[in-house]
Design an enzyme around this catalytic site. Structure first.
Site, short mmCIF file in Angstrom:
data_model
loop_
_atom_site.label_atom_id
_atom_site.label_comp_id
_atom_site.label_asym_id
_atom_site.label_seq_id
_atom_site.Cartn_x
_atom_site.Cartn_y
_atom_site.Cartn_z
N TYR A 71 0.81 -1.20 0.03
CA TYR A 71 -0.03 -0.08 -0.07
C TYR A 71 0.96 1.09 0.01
O TYR A 71 0.63 2.18 -0.66
CB TYR A 71 -0.92 0.01 1.23
CG TYR A 71 -2.10 1.07 1.52
CD1 TYR A 71 -3.06 1.28 0.56
CD2 TYR A 71 -1.72 2.00 2.29
CE1 TYR A 71 -3.86 2.06 0.81
CE2 TYR A 71 -2.57 3.06 2.59
CZ TYR A 71 -3.81 3.14 1.78
OH TYR A 71 -4.37 4.35 1.76
N LYS A 79 0.99 3.98 -2.82
CA LYS A 79 0.59 5.54 -2.50
C LYS A 79 1.56 6.41 -2.72
O LYS A 79 1.38 7.76 -3.17
CB LYS A 79 -0.06 5.46 -1.06
CG LYS A 79 -1.47 5.01 -0.71
CD LYS A 79 -2.52 5.37 -1.73
CE LYS A 79 -3.58 4.80 -1.46
NZ LYS A 79 -4.84 5.66 -2.24
#
Length: 309
Positions: free
Chosen positions: A170, A174
């Site tokens: 993640y 991001k």
């Protein structure tokens, strides 16, 4: 919700991915309230993004917009699929004749410590967040170029900008989204198209998956529950409206009633030698010189330590 005939998005068409729940739902509703016609995209998948999906969340938001006098259409394509991204942009142009803004909000989670993370855990998260943001942005790009206008808003996260445990997939996606946004801003500036990234602080279905196994985790979760997802929407609407036309290439954060402008990496120290470096000289001179400015292994919660306001 009442739509505004003189709203900041009047006459514009907006595609919101992951618009069926949480932050995306709030953005879709506020866009419609500001006068936009909205394509509400949501695959309706599980948190991990590994089931067949359900269009009903997107349909429910579209129906809510229409019941309030706005215009909306639901879309159930996957952002991770190139053809699906093309189809959702096509849905905007087929139904409303144009597209003016893309909000890349769709996401999934496969949280696990790095040394236990499987290939599929990594690939699945990169596919939705980073590749998905590319797919949808790229699908809209020819339309933005032709009309010489357009706005992108991409959801980044402090997990990537700062760091967090158990989120290598993640976090990588991001932080990659922040770089993607900057690249789009640079490449599309000549066409009067802007691109910005926003880190939303909000209690959502994804954040709700954080474990509460320790007192520290429980305290963190209690703090996160104070973060209202609908608070993100006004800033995103402002970025996409005409008043945000000069804002591009930036990284922002929204935390309830607080708005942040994040720094971007720039050199903060330098070391030079006329004759070139050896490993020994680097160890003796450079590391001690730089050490005072090394960044600690902070997590997001170590930086944002105060209660939401």
């Amino acid at each position: 919700m009442e739509t505004s005939l003189t709203g900041s998005m009047q006459g514009k068409v907006v595609l919101v991915t992951g618009g069926g729940r949480g932050v995306g739902r709030g953005i879709a509703l506020d866009m419609a309230k500001a006068g936009a016609r909205v394509v509400v995209n949501d695959l309706g998948a599980s948190l991990k993004g590994d089931d067949s999906g359900d269009l009903s969340p997107a349909q429910a938001v579209a129906a809510e917009i229409e019941a309030a006098g706005g215009e909306a259409v639901a879309d159930g394509n996957s952002v991770a699929d190139w053809d699906g991204a093309q189809a959702m942009v096509q849905a905007a142009t087929d139904r409303f004749g144009r597209i003016d803004a893309v909000v890349n909000n769709a996401g999934n989670l496969r949280d696990v410590l790095f040394h236990k993370m499987e290939e599929d855990d990594f690939d699945a998260v990169i596919a939705v967040h980073l590749k998905g943001a590319f797919n949808v942005s790229r699908a809209a790009a020819p339309h933005f170029k032709t009309q010489a206008s357009g706005a992108y808003v991409h959801m980044t996260s402090t997990s990537g900008l700062i760091g967090n445990f158990g989120q290598a997939n993640y976090s990588a996606a991001k932080l990659g989204i922040a770089a993607l946004s900057k690249s789009i801003a640079l490449d599309m500036a000549r066409f009067n198209v802007r691109s910005n990234a926003v880190a939303p602080f909000a209690w959502t279905r994804m954040v709700g998956s954080i474990p509460e196994d320790t007192p520290e985790q429980k305290r963190r979760v209690e703090g996160l529950k104070k973060l209202v997802p609908e608070k993100i929407a006004p800033f995103v609407v402002a970025l996409c409206g005409d008043a945000g036309a000069s804002v591009t290439g930036q990284i922002f954060g929204v935390r309830n009633n607080e708005i942040f402008l994040f720094s971007q990496p720039r050199p903060i120290r330098s070391a030079h030698t006329a004759g070139g470096w050896t490993p020994e000289a680097i160890a003796e001179r450079v590391f001690p010189m730089f050490e005072r400015d090394f960044y600690p292994l902070h997590r997001s919660g170590d930086v944002f330590t105060w209660d939401p306001v």
